[in-house]
Motif scaffolding. Sequence first.
Motif, PDB file in Angstrom:
ATOM      1  N   ASN A  34      56.464  32.055  51.634  1.00  0.00           N
ATOM      2  CA  ASN A  34      57.439  31.617  50.632  1.00  0.00           C
ATOM      3  C   ASN A  34      56.827  30.390  49.966  1.00  0.00           C
ATOM      4  OD1 ASN A  34      60.988  30.671  50.872  1.00  0.00           O
ATOM      5  ND2 ASN A  34      59.883  31.630  49.213  1.00  0.00           N
ATOM      6  N   ASP A  85      57.560  30.784  44.244  1.00  0.00           N
ATOM      7  CA  ASP A  85      58.965  31.182  44.361  1.00  0.00           C
ATOM      8  C   ASP A  85      59.895  30.066  43.907  1.00  0.00           C
ATOM      9  OD1 ASP A  85      58.412  33.745  45.397  1.00  0.00           O
ATOM     10  OD2 ASP A  85      58.209  32.950  47.427  1.00  0.00           O
ATOM     11  N   VAL A 139      64.998  34.178  42.333  1.00  0.00           N
ATOM     12  CA  VAL A 139      63.678  34.805  42.265  1.00  0.00           C
ATOM     13  C   VAL A 139      63.843  36.224  41.741  1.00  0.00           C
ATOM     14  CG1 VAL A 139      61.588  35.415  43.547  1.00  0.00           C
ATOM     15  CG2 VAL A 139      62.906  33.383  44.205  1.00  0.00           C
ATOM     16  N   THR A 186      61.217  38.155  48.647  1.00  0.00           N
ATOM     17  CA  THR A 186      60.279  37.091  48.977  1.00  0.00           C
ATOM     18  C   THR A 186      59.722  37.342  50.375  1.00  0.00           C
ATOM     19  OG1 THR A 186      62.090  35.681  49.779  1.00  0.00           O
ATOM     20  CG2 THR A 186      61.360  35.358  47.508  1.00  0.00           C
TER      21      THR A 186
END
Length: 273
Positions: free
Chosen positions: A13, A48, A212, A216
């Motif tokens: 991430n 992200d 996002v 993820t």
Amino acid sequence: MEIPFTKLHGNGNDFILIDETGSVVIPDEMKGEFARLFCDRRFGIGGDGVLFLVNAEEADYGMRLFQPDASEAEMCGNGIRCIAKYAFDQEYASEICTIQTLAGIMEVTMGYDDEGNFTAAIDMGEILFDCADIPATGEGEYQKEIEGYTVYAVNTGVPHAIAFVDDIESAPLSDVAPKIRFDASFPEGANVNFVQVMSDGAITIRTYERGVEEETWSCGTGATASAAVAHHLGKTGNEVVVTTKGGLLTIHLNDHATMEGPAETVFEGQIVF
């Protein structure tokens, strides 16, 4: 004009970090658009989200997170570990520090092990189950049938929807997850976590993140939320190992939840205008 940045990730991430402890680098009215531009993985740095390390009145430091859709998130578990690592490496903070987020003040205990690996444990606070327009069952669970899945509502700093599946690899991240994410039961939207309980009491999750708007590799608040619901339903103990696409997190569940996991610096650079 040159803007220094640091790229970090927590279990894949990944974030762009801007240090604003000395002065404001990106004006508040431009932070969302800055994130939209530079989180782009083809035409920007890629990430992200963009983390801003800022000064705080009620904690050692503050964290603000802007996402690729230009929205600001309340907090982020993996993001806190990344910002804590940066503060630790810069000698802004010692082994224990507090970080103020829009979801409250989080206490972080962190450091390097003998092999040079950085780990941070975050006190995630109290788990909130009464957090969406979803009625409670007689057992005190907040659940609703959405798109053919029993969805549980929980808030670990940001709202989450939890759905259990038998096979995590076939979890419908691309088609069903967006419908749950935008369901009217979640007025502020929700991150959507599909969870498989493993034979050893651990869990494996995959997360579709709002802001996002895709899967993820890891979600710290999602891992905490998934572990909390699984424990509440009697599917696990109060220490839960969570496998995410990017690696492992360990969640400790007592009066408060504690999330423990790694963070790594990828590279440093400068944005030149």
